[in-house]
Each structure stands twice: as structure tokens, then as C-alpha cells.
Design an enzyme around this catalytic site. Structure first.
Site, PDB file in Angstrom:
ATOM      1  N   ASP A   1      55.700  39.503  58.845  1.00  0.00           N
ATOM      2  CA  ASP A   1      56.088  38.115  58.621  1.00  0.00           C
ATOM      3  C   ASP A   1      55.127  37.519  57.593  1.00  0.00           C
ATOM      4  O   ASP A   1      54.066  38.096  57.318  1.00  0.00           O
ATOM      5  CB  ASP A   1      56.005  37.365  59.957  1.00  0.00           C
ATOM      6  CG  ASP A   1      56.369  35.899  59.826  1.00  0.00           C
ATOM      7  OD1 ASP A   1      57.304  35.583  59.080  1.00  0.00           O
ATOM      8  OD2 ASP A   1      55.702  35.064  60.462  1.00  0.00           O
TER       9      ASP A   1
ATOM     10  N   THR B   1      60.596  37.178  55.639  1.00  0.00           N
ATOM     11  CA  THR B   1      60.253  35.772  55.858  1.00  0.00           C
ATOM     12  C   THR B   1      61.504  34.899  55.792  1.00  0.00           C
ATOM     13  O   THR B   1      62.516  35.285  55.194  1.00  0.00           O
ATOM     14  CB  THR B   1      59.226  35.295  54.816  1.00  0.00           C
ATOM     15  OG1 THR B   1      58.946  33.905  55.015  1.00  0.00           O
ATOM     16  CG2 THR B   1      59.737  35.489  53.401  1.00  0.00           C
TER      17      THR B   1
ATOM     18  N   ARG C   1      64.642  34.246  53.335  1.00  0.00           N
ATOM     19  CA  ARG C   1      65.735  33.551  54.013  1.00  0.00           C
ATOM     20  C   ARG C   1      66.313  34.429  55.133  1.00  0.00           C
ATOM     21  O   ARG C   1      67.516  34.559  55.296  1.00  0.00           O
ATOM     22  CB  ARG C   1      66.839  33.169  53.015  1.00  0.00           C
ATOM     23  CG  ARG C   1      66.481  32.033  52.082  1.00  0.00           C
ATOM     24  CD  ARG C   1      66.200  30.793  52.867  1.00  0.00           C
ATOM     25  NE  ARG C   1      66.067  29.603  52.065  1.00  0.00           N
ATOM     26  CZ  ARG C   1      65.250  28.612  52.351  1.00  0.00           C
ATOM     27  NH1 ARG C   1      64.450  28.697  53.387  1.00  0.00           N
ATOM     28  NH2 ARG C   1      65.205  27.529  51.613  1.00  0.00           N
TER      29      ARG C   1
ATOM     30  N   ASP D   1      53.693  36.686  64.175  1.00  0.00           N
ATOM     31  CA  ASP D   1      52.943  35.772  65.051  1.00  0.00           C
ATOM     32  C   ASP D   1      53.813  34.790  65.805  1.00  0.00           C
ATOM     33  O   ASP D   1      53.310  34.057  66.660  1.00  0.00           O
ATOM     34  CB  ASP D   1      51.922  34.984  64.225  1.00  0.00           C
ATOM     35  CG  ASP D   1      52.591  33.934  63.349  1.00  0.00           C
ATOM     36  OD1 ASP D   1      53.639  34.234  62.749  1.00  0.00           O
ATOM     37  OD2 ASP D   1      52.062  32.816  63.253  1.00  0.00           O
TER      38      ASP D   1
END
Length: 1170
Positions: A407, A681, A769, A796
Site C-alpha cells: 500500500d 493504492t 485507484r 496498514d
């Protein structure tokens, strides 16, 4: 009693209805045929076993393992038929393995029972019979009214009835549920909020209807019907009305709530996730090798059985004079005899399958996992967090990773937002010393002051200050209880306020608006207050349209001080701009793209003014959707879509998220190690590309390929083909791929193979996206590709849980987006930079240790059982055992078990510092290279060769027609009194124990005092045990074939000579091979072994395992004791002193982890205080 029995057996039927009806204070209707629903009690059960089911359930689980089941079958065969070895030889090792595993699992479950009893026995107060009664948590029933005081945790899922506040609100934190530390406001309905005394609550007539329990923490659909003066009033209940078990009450003196979900039906309990069992590549290889060895075992048994009958074809061997057949044997079926002989040989050779392998591997993984938590280089001092191991079964998988999926926000970045710029009505502004300055002007310019902000700018700042879910905490919070929440305007300074938000973006924006002059100063029930350049304004909060990942926006509907109805909304530009009908749309779009190119996170802000008629329609739609019990989410989405349109665009915000420390160096180290890094992400593609460039994921010289905004399958396929051709033409250049979520959906739908071909030829891939489900799909796509690469996912937030669970190894970052990722991960670390050491050092060590452990176990069992097979050629396949039953039993349990266990805990092929400074060494162990079929074949053939030397060496040196006795006399065969089959077998066994132990010593590169102790101690223990076992007549043994055999054998100097000759014969070729390969064909790992260790100071070996912060030792007594045992500490001084040649430390000039303080072994090193 009957219901309890049915529950224990799992036969209690589930709820028949989709909804449940809860009568507040258990005031059931007195008329009609009411049948009360049955609900779970409030006991939390995290344990796996009970006293009654522990034995059968644990045995069932253990015998699901193929090796355990196999040995059980062998044991039963030994009991049923006449076999050459005692049932004890199979039964005792099996009993040992089963018992050790059962004790370990039983102890872990006892700890869970203990924790459950503490929780279930906690004191609570409930309203019963008109008064407050103290009882235990486990006695709470659905419908009970429970009182919870400040700073207490909620004992069940409660629907809030009232609090000590006039408006019936309370503040809670859900840190133990999702890690969010912000204060969240929960509400009661107006009809129950006035019931603040026990007597009022006892008189309350209310019924709660809600859905049956579900695990989603953020979803609650219900309604409460309150009867007042004969009239029924219905109010909707949502997540904002439900107080979850495990959450904690803050800034509120006390609350009363009705229990709606209890015990194992509470949302917290339903989130006790049983993670799917992940199996490492090593475990899969181990099972493959077991099947191969099972094939060898069956082949040996079949061959021996056939040769036995071939040999017995001659009458003199079929029925010798000394072994006449009985009538029953003569008349028995030949098929049954063949099967019986086959099973007997199977039993004789069954030790080629190492039963203790599983328990040794389990112990190695369990004990080895502590090194990660003890590693001070994986400890983050600022947050006081150390690395966590949630799954020790995957330690070695850390050394096999080929793809890392990460991420961005909170993983590569700090998730600490700082407001930088904004666009208002098509004009860009930046913040300078608390002032909003238009682009091109400076703070000193006459037009640069915030006093000259126009109406659009003020409206924009008001939208930022009002459209959020931020809570405020005051230094004197208790002053607010029961009083005016806006009293700080008179008594407190603004500096005493602190904002709490579940999203760092929201907090950064509200704080920025406050600095500029529009400050959010509090919320009281339905009223929100802001100060606009010193002037107080109160807005009535009419509705909140909550954020959700599908809409990607959130909105509030307010009544302005002048009485108008106004909607403020904010969200991603793709969720706002298409629904905007006025404002500077194109200019704002350009500004958003500019902000994203700078690597900043963007949000777009808009508003909508409602006429009185429009608002009445809006209110009706929202109320109808929120009170619906069926399809509430769908109806709410439909209402939100109707409301959030025809927007007036106000502007956009840009906040910066700082990169974490050493992210670039970590990604570069992973790349040098041959690991491909993918960033997944939800950010805009421009923002994501900018961050990828700044963190080194993309290089400036890299050719960036794009698969963006594809609208159809054909368009997507054509673009993929173009990219594939481009990669083929420019094969010298490194390529990076950027793909967005929409294009990815198309690519995965019809063109998976083509998409994978493009991705595999790119050294870095960035997916932007991305929805959480898409992240998991991408990981699954790589994981199930034909090459079957080992994948690792790191994130996370809750949106990363899917990919963390999908990957072979899941890493949770202890960040600021809650603890869901950490709870669902296999390992948890505080910062992304720790990933390099976790993989390059710990992963490397774990893999080489367990790979050698597995190969060595099979090797030593081949050495063990092959002489038994060869011996049958010399005893007419009579199934005579070569070894005594006690030796058969203890070989794997005692004589050869400890050296390999200690080796598998402490071995280091290369110094940790070298592994970090040379990431390329990670490639040497990739693709499961140490457990390849070639390596497996080498160890197996080596075992057979050594077994031949053991057997025929003993036969040639001590057998045939002569033997050399201790007095030097030469005795003919007919005069051999002491040298029989037991002496021969004991000689073979002795050579074998010494050889296999010394073979492991040759494989050991890193010697600690524990290695020395168990290596030489195991050999010494064998000799001492054999002397005692054979030197004493034991009254409890039926036969004692070994009496005085070992003593007689060791009294012969020639026996010692034979042992030495055979050990040297076995190991000398190994030594020669190692020397030749090291000098002629050294691997990069072998070259690195000769590099000198750095020469600065490091921590005391045992202290380093226990120290974390402030120089305090967490287990100083244990450290002192173990170091005294190792002979490197005096009783009075807790410092170790070692020779300078063994110092190990790290140079400050190194690229990674210049002050590496982790000590993974008990090696002799210089000490400093922690």
C-alpha cells in the site's frame, strides 16, 4: 440442561428469523402467545477445547497429519501380527510426538481459558427490579439495561439509551477494535435520552428491532419503538447508536444502554477471524519428500518379501531342521502369508519415515519466531512498538519472496498530513504563516491578507470546517460534562482544544482552516459551532451522509444561522466533479492534477443550496431509507445519489503526506535481492506516480508505460498488445507500468494472460485507484500464475486486509489507520524500512535453517534403516532386526534430535551485516533452491552411501570368519562367543550415531556454546546410556539381549579403530568436496563468508534479546543466568568479555541499519549496556 448439552454438541439450531426483537428491561408482552427468542449468553469463548472434548478433539486433529496416521497404522499392525520389532518401537515415538504437541496446544488453550474467565467474571452493573445490581459480565442477558461508567469498557453490544449529558450523547474510543484513537460521538434517541435515573429506566416501555448479529463493525440496522402515553414513537437506529463491546467510554460520567448482542454474538467476537491456513513452500516440499520416502519404504518391503519367497523356494531354506512349520502354518493361505510378511517388513523399515520431523519443525518454528520480536533493529523507539509474529508457520517463507505488494498511504508514507495548497473558485492559494495567499502574491503583498477573503473563499473554508466527523477534546474535559459544550468560548483558549479524527486528512484540513481564521469550536447534539474570523456562528446539523468507498465522498446537510438549508460535500475529484453543475470546474480539474503531480493528496469541496420544498423531499427520502429494516443500504445509496447532484463546485484541497524514513533504500535493497515491488493504492494516478518516483519505486530513467482510462475490452486488449510490443522493442531499458482500477478490471476480465506477460516484463508496477477487492484480486492473479511465485503483501489499513490475507505472507504496518491490518497479518512491523531486514536477514536465516533440518532428517533416517535392509540379505530375510528395540526407539528422540534443533535455531551461513549490505545474496536461496530435487537426491544418495559404509565396513572389519578381541587374540568363527548379531548391530549403530552427528557439525558454519554442548553432549550421552543400559540387569525387561554387549565391544581396541576408520571414510569425501567447491566453484554466499566482520561494539548477546527502551532489560535475570552458564559473565558483572576476533557490530558508514543491534544467536561478542 438439555439445551446446554445440545450447545456443547453443536446441535443448537440457528436463529430462524432475519431480525431480532429485544424488549428493553425484558418487559415481555403480557397478552397473546408470545414465544421469547433464544439468545446467546454473554460469555466470551476464545478457547478451542473443553475438559470433555480435549482428548478426542486433539487426537482427531493430530491424526489428520499423514505421518501421525501412518505411524498409528504401523503401531496397530505391530499389535495385530507377529512382527520383528516390539510395538513399543513405533508406539513410544508416536506417543512422545502426540503428547508433546497435546501439551503445547493444551497449555495455549489453558491460557485462553484463563483470559476468558477474567473477562467473563468482570463486575458489571445492571438495572433489575428497580435498582442497580452488581453481577458478573457473563450473566448479562439480551434486554438487560447496563450501566457503564467513565473509562470502563462496554461488556456487550449496547444500544445507547441515555447518558449524564442533557442531549444524551457520549464519547467513546474504539482503539481495541480498529485501532482508531479518536473520540467518536454516539447518540441516543430523544425519547430515551431523558431517562437518566434508574426509576425512569425501569418505567421505560420500549422495543428494539434489529438485524441478527453480523461481523461488520460499522453496520447496524435497527429501530426502537418507544411507548409514551399509549402512543408508539418509532426512531431509526444506526451504527452511531450502538456501543460495541470492547470500546471504552470517554469524557462522559456514565451511560445506560440495552444489551442487543451478547457474548459470541457481539461484533467483537464475530471478528475473531480464523485465518485460512497458509502453507509454506518448505512444508509442501517436505510432504513431497515424505511421499517419495514412502515409495522407497514400500519398494524395500515388496522387494524383501519377494526375495524371501524366492529364497524359500528351496526346501532346505523353507523348512530348516531347526524351525519346523506347524500344521496351521502349512495349511494357511499363501496370500495371507505374503500380506503378513509384507506388513512385517513394512514395520521393520518404517523408521525411514521420520515421525519426529514434524515435532522438531514445529518447535523450530515456534522457538525461532521469538528472534523477530527480540530484534532491536525491528523495534521502533518513537512509538514503542516491536515486531510481532502472529503466525510462526511461515518463518522460512520470508526467505522465498519474489513479489512484494505494498500500500502507499501509511505504508510508504507517514500518514501525517500537512495542508499545503488549495484551489478556490479557480484560484490557487497556499498557506503562509497562517494566512491564505493567492498564487503569485507574497505574505507582505497588500492583497495577501486573509482579511480580504471574498465570499467564495469564506464559504469554502466554512465547508472545510463543517463537513467532517472530527471530535474535540479539551484539556479540562470534565468541565464539559453536563454543561455547555461551547463554554470554552468564554473560559478556554483555543489552544486548549485538540482535534481527533479517524482520517488524518480531515484533521489536517480542519486545523488548517482554524489557522487561517475559520475554526471549528465544538458540537452539541445537533448544533455545530464555528468561529469565522472571531465571529461565532451556529449551524444546526440536520443530516450526515456518511462516507463509503463506493461513493468516495461524505456530506452534511445544515441549517444556516439565517435559516437556509445547505449541503456541503467533499470527496475524490472523480466523485464530485461529474456531479457539479456550476463553479470553475475545468480550472479546478487542472489544479487537482497539478497538486497530484507534486505527490499531494487531493479532495474536492462542493455545496448545494436547498429550497424549502426541496429540503422537505430530501428529509422524507432520508428518513424513509434510514428507518427501513430491509435493503436499508440500497435505499440509502439511492437517496444519497438523489441528494448529491447539481453541486456548486467550491474548490479543492491538497495535503502532503511525508515519506517514511529509508523507504527508497529499502525498495532498492528489495530490487537488488531480485524481488519485484508492486504499489497498490487508491490515490489518483498523478499522485501515485509522483510518490513512486520520490520513493525510488520508479526511476527517472525508467520507461513508464500506462494502461489508463480504458473503456472497453477491445481497447484494453489493443493497448496491452502495444505495450507488449514496446517492451519487446526496448528490451534493454527498464520499464514501469501504471494501471488504474477501471482498466485493471477490464484486463482481468478477458486478458489475464496478456496483462501478466506485460507485468512480468516490468521491473516495477503501480496500480492506482484500486478498490480493496481489486488489491486482493491482483495478488491472487500473481499467486496462481503458472510460475507460482511467493508473494508478500504489506499494508496498514482495513482496506489492505484482503490482500494481506490473500498473499503467501501478510505484513501489517502498525500505523495510524487502525489495527485491522495488524490483526489479520502474519507478521507486524512498525515501519516499512524494517521489511528489508525481515526478509534479507531473518528470512535468509530461517530458510537455510529449516531447509537443512528437513534434508538432514531424511538423510539420517536413510542412514538408520538402510543397514536394516542390507542385513536381511544375510539372515535369509527372516525379518531379524539389526538394532535393539531401545536403540530403535531412542535414535530420533534422544541420540540425534538436539544437535539439529540447536542448529536450526542459531545457524548463520553469512554474517547479518553482510546479508544487509549485499542484498543480492537473497537470490542464492530463491525458488526454494536448497530444497530442490537435485539437493534432495544428493542428501538421499549420501545417506545410502554412508549406510553402505556403516554396514559393509563393520562386516569387513569385524565380521566373516575372524574377529579381533580386546586381548589381541584372533578367534575363529566357531569360537566366537561374544561377537554375535547384537554386537554387529551395535557397532553399526555406534558408527552411525557418531557419523550423522559429525556430519551436522561439518554443515555448521556458526558455532555457539550451545552447538558445542549438544553436538559433543549427544555423542557422550549415547556412550554413557549404552554403558548403563547394557551393563546392568534391569528387572523390568523381559529379555536383555544387550547385556554386556556394549562393554565388550568398547573393550576392543580394534572396535575403536574400526569406528574411527569408518567415520573418516564417510566424512572425508564430504570435506574434500566442500574444499574443492569452495575454491573452484564458490557461490556468492560462500564468497561472502570470507568477508571480515565489522569491528565496533555491539550489545551483550542475551541483553540484546530483551532490551527495548530507556536502557532497561526486560529479562536481565535470565540474561545474567544464561551468560554465566556460557562462561562469559561473572556473577557480579553483567557484561560479557570476548576476544576481539569474535566481535560483531556494524559500521556507521553502511547503507542500511548502520547501528544494527540485533543479536540472533548466543555468539561470543563484546557487550555494552543496553
Amino acid at each position: 440442561m438439555l439445551r446446554w448439552i445440545r450447545q456443547q454438541l453443536g446441535f443448537d439450531p440457528p436463529h430462524q428469523s432475519d431480525t431480532r426483537t429485544v424488549y428493553v428491561a425484558n418487559r415481555f408482552p403480557q397478552h397473546g402467545h408470545y414465544i421469547p427468542q433464544r439468545f446467546a449468553d454473554n460469555r466470551i469463548i476464545s478457547s478451542k477445547y473443553t475438559v470433555w472434548n480435549f482428548v478426542p478433539k486433539n487426537l482427531f486433529e493430530q491424526f489428520r497429519r499423514i505421518a501421525n496416521f501412518y505411524f498409528l497404522i504401523i503401531f496397530l499392525v505391530q499389535l495385530m501380527i507377529d512382527t520383528p520389532t516390539s510395538p513399543v518401537t513405533s508406539g513410544l515415538p508416536l506417543f512422545f510426538v502426540i503428547t508433546v504437541t497435546a501439551i503445547k496446544q493444551g497449555y495455549e488453550d489453558w491460557l485462553r481459558h484463563k483470559a476468558d474467565n477474567e473477562v467473563n467474571g468482570a463486575p458489571v452493573f445492571v438495572v433489575r427490579s428497580g435498582c442497580l445490581v452488581q453481577t458478573r459480565s457473563k450473566n448479562i442477558r439480551v434486554g438487560d439495561i447496563v450501566r457503564v461508567a467513565k473509562d470502563e469498557t462496554f461488556p456487550a453490544d449496547l444500544a445507547l439509551l441515555s447518558s449524564d449529558r442533557v442531549d444524551g450523547t457520549c464519547h467513546i474510543t474504539t482503539a481495541s477494535l480498529d485501532g482508531e484513537t479518536n473520540l467518536k460521538t454516539h447518540f441516543s434517541v430523544p425519547e430515551t435520552s431523558v431517562c437518566q435515573s434508574v426509576s425512569q429506566l425501569e418505567a421505560l416501555q420500549a422495543v428494539v428491532e434489529c438485524h441478527q448479529p453480523e461481523a461488520d463493525l460499522y453496520r447496524f440496522v435497527g429501530r426502537i419503538t418507544v411507548t409514551q402515553h399509549g402512543e408508539e414513537i418509532v426512531r431509526p437506529l444506526g451504527p452511531e447508536n450502538l456501543l460495541l463491546r470492547g470500546a471504552r467510554l470517554k469524557n462522559t460520567k456514565e451511560i445506560f444502554g440495552v444489551a442487543v448482542y451478547t457474548g459470541m454474538e457481539s461484533k467483537m467476537a464475530l471478528n475473531y477471524k480464523c485465518k485460512s491456513q497458509k502453507r509454506s513452500a518448505v512444508e509442501k516440499s517436505m510432504n513431497t519428500f515424505l511421499l517419495i520416502y514412502l515409495g522407497i519404504l514400500l519398494s524395500e518391503a515388496v522387494l524383501s518379501t519377494i526375495l524371501k519367497y524366492a529364497w524359500q523356494a528351496e526346501d532346505k531354506w523353507d523348512e530348516p531342521f531347526y524351525n519346523q512349520k506347524t500344521e496351521q502354518e502349512k495349511n494357511s493361505s499363501s496370500i495371507l502369508k505374503f500380506i503378513s510378511d509384507f506388513l512385517a517388513f513394512l514395520v521393520l523399515y518404517n523408521f525411514i519415515i521420520p515421525i519426529s520431523l514434524y515435532v522438531t519443525v514445529e518447535m523450530q518454528k515456534f522457538l525461532g519466531s521469538f528472534f523477530i520480536g527480540w530484534d532491536l533493529d525491528l523495534y521502533h523507539e518513537e512509538s514503542d512498538q516491536k515486531a510481532q509474529v502472529n503466525t510462526s508457520d511461515l518463518n522460512e517463507e520470508l526467505g522465498q519472496v519474489e513479489y512484494v505488494f505494498t500500500d502507499k498511504t501509511g505504508t510508504l508514507t507517514e500518514n501525517e498530513m500537512r495542508f499545503q495548497e488549495c484551489s478556490i473558485n479557480g484560484v490557487k492559494y497556499r498557506e503562509v504563516n497562517g494566512k491564505l495567499v493567492p498564487e503569485g502574491l507574497t505574505e507582505d503583498s497588500p492583497d495577501g491578507s486573509t482579511a480580504h477573503l471574498m465570499g467564495e473563499e469564506v464559504l469554502f473554508l466554512q465547508a472545510v470546517s463543517l463537513c467532517h466527523t472530527v471530535q474535540i477534546s479539551y484539556d479540562q474535559a470534565d468541565c464539559l460534562v453536563g454543561g455547555d459544550p461551547f463554554s470554552h468560548a468564554n473560559g478556554f483558549s483555543s489552544s486548549s482544544m485538540e482535534y481527533y479524527a479517524s482520517s488524518p486528512d480531515e484533521k489536517a484540513l480542519v486545523e488548517a482552516a482554524k489557522r487561517i481564521g475559520v475554526a471549528f469550536t465544538g458540537r452539541n447534539g445537533e448544533t455545530m459551532e464555528i468561529k469565522t474570523f472571531g465571529k461565532c456562528e451556529k449551524y444546526k446539523l440536520l443530516h450526515v451522509l456518511e462516507f463509503d468507498p463506493n461513493r468516495r465522498r461524505m456530506s452534511v446537510i445544515l441549517q444556516t444561522p439565517s435559516g437556509g438549508k445547505l449541503l456541503f460535500t467533499k470527496g475524490a475529484e472523480s466523485a464530485i466533479l461529474p456531479f457539479s453543475s456550476s463553479g470553475e470546474i475545468e480550472k479546478t480539474r487542472l489544479h487537482v492534477d497539478e497538486f497530484a503531480l507534486k505527490g499531494m493528496r487531493t479532495l474536492v469541496v462542493a455545496c448545494r443550496h436547498f429550497s424549502p420544498e426541496e429540503y422537505i423531499d430530501v428529509d422524507k427520502r432520508l428518513t424513509a431509507a434510514r428507518t427501513a429494516l430491509q435493503q436499508r443500504e440500497e435505499r440509502l445509496q439511492e437517496a444519497f445519489s438523489h441528494i448529491e447532484r447539481d453541486l456548486q463546485l467550491l474548490g479543492a484541497t491538497a495535503v502532503e503526506d511525508k515519506l517514511q524514513d529509508k523507504v527508497q533504500e529499502t525498495i532498492e535493497a528489495l530490487r537488488l535481492a531480485g524481488i519485484k515491488v508492486w504499489v497498490l493504492t487508491g490515490d489518483k494516478h498523478e499522485t501515485a506516480v509522483s510518490v513512486s518516483l520520490s520513493c525510488g519505486h520508479f526511476h527517472r530513467t525508467m520507461n513508464i508505460l500506462e494502461l489508463l482510462q480504458q473503456r472497453s475490452d477491445n481497447e484494453c486488449a489493443e493497448q496491452l498488445r502495444r505495450l507488449a510490443r514496446r517492451i519487446k522493442d526496448d528490451h534493454v531499458i527498464q520499464h514501469g507500468l501504471v494501471v488504474d482500477g477501471a482498466s485493471l478490471s477490464l484486463a482481468l476480465r478477458e486478458h489475464e494472460k496478456l496483462f501478466m506477460e506485460v507485468c512480468k516484463n516490468c521491473s516495477a508496477v503501480l496500480c492506482c485507484r484500486m478498490a480493496p477487492l481489486q488489491k486482493a484480486k491482483v495478488v491472487r492473479l500473481l499467486k496462481t500464475s503458472p510460475e507460482k511465485p511467493i508473494t508478500l503483501a504489506v499494508g496498514d489499513g482495513a482496506n489492505d486486509v484482503g490482500m494481506i490475507q490473500e498473499a503467501h505472507v501478510g505484513i501489517g504496518i502498525m500505523g495510524k489507520e487502525g489495527r485491522q491490518a495488524v490483526r489479520n497479518s502474519d507478521y507486524a512491523i512498525a515501519r516499512f524500512k524494517f521489511l528489508a531486514k525481515l526478509l534479507l536477514v531473518h528470512g535468509h536465516f530461517y530458510y537455510i535453517r529449516i531447509a537443512t533440518l528437513v534434508q538432514y532428517f531424511f538423510y539420517k533416517n536413510v542412514c538408520f534403516i538402510t543397514p536394516q535392509f542390507l542385513y536381511q540379505f544375510f539372515c535369509l530375510f527372516s525379518q531379524q532386526t539389526l538394532y535393539d528395540s531401545v536403540y530403535l526407539t531412542l535414535y530420533n528422540i534422544c541420540f540425534t534430535s538436539l544437535p539439529i534443533l540447536v542448529y536450526s535455531l542459531f545457524e548463520q551461513l553469512v554474517h547479518p551485516h553482510v546479508l544487509q549490505s549485499k542484498p543480492g545474496l537473497y537470490r542464492d536461496i530463491s525458488r526454494n533452491s536448497l530444497l530442490s530435487f537435485r539437493t534432495f537426491l544428493y542428501w538421499t544418495l549420501l545417506g545410502f552411501c554412508h549406510a553402505f559404509v556403516f554396514f559393509f565396513g563393520s562386516y569387513i572389519l569385524m565380521g566373516e570368519d575372524t574377529t579381533l578381541m580386546g586381548n589381541g587374540q584372533i578367534l575363529r568363527a566357531n569360537r566366537q562367543l561374544m561377537f554375535g548379531n547384537w554386537t554387529f548391530g551395535t557397532l553399526v549403530f555406534t558408527v552411525m550415531v557418531v557419523t550423522v552427528t559429525l556430519k551436522l557439525a561439518l554443515e555448521t558454519h556458526f558455532w555457539t556454546w550451545m552447538n558445542h554442548f549438544v553436538t559433543w553432549g549427544s555423542i557422550a550421552f549415547y556412550f554413557i546410556f549404552s554403558l548403563f543400559y547394557g551393563g546392568i540387569i534391569w528387572p523390568f525387561l523381559h529379555t536383555q539381549d544387550m547385556y554386556f554387549v556394549f562393554v565388550q565391544l568398547l573393550s576392543s581396541g580394534s572396535a575403536w579403530f574400526a569406528i574411527i576408520i569408518m567415520v573418516i571414510t564417510c566424512l572425508f569425501p564430504d570435506v574434500v568436496k566442500k574444499v574443492i567447491y569452495r575454491h573452484m566453484l564458490p557461490t556468492s554466499t560462500q564468497k561472502s563468508q570470507s568477508l571480515p566482520a565489522p569491528q565496533t561494539q555491539a550489545l551483550s548477546c542475551m541483553e540484546s534479546l530483551c532490551c527495548y527502551q530507556h536502557g532497561q532489560s526486560g529479562c536481565s535475570r535470565l540474561a545474567g543466568l544464561l551468560e554465566q552458564m556460557s562462561g562469559r559473565c561473572t556473577a557480579s558483572v553483567n557484561n560479557c568479555h570476548a576476544s576481539s576476533r569474535n566481535n560483531r557490530s556494524w559500521s556507521d558508514t553502511e547503507t542500511f541499519y548502520s547501528n544494527d543491534r540485533s543479536i540472533l544467536t548466543l555468539s561470543p561478542i563484546e557487550s555494552t549496556h543496553c
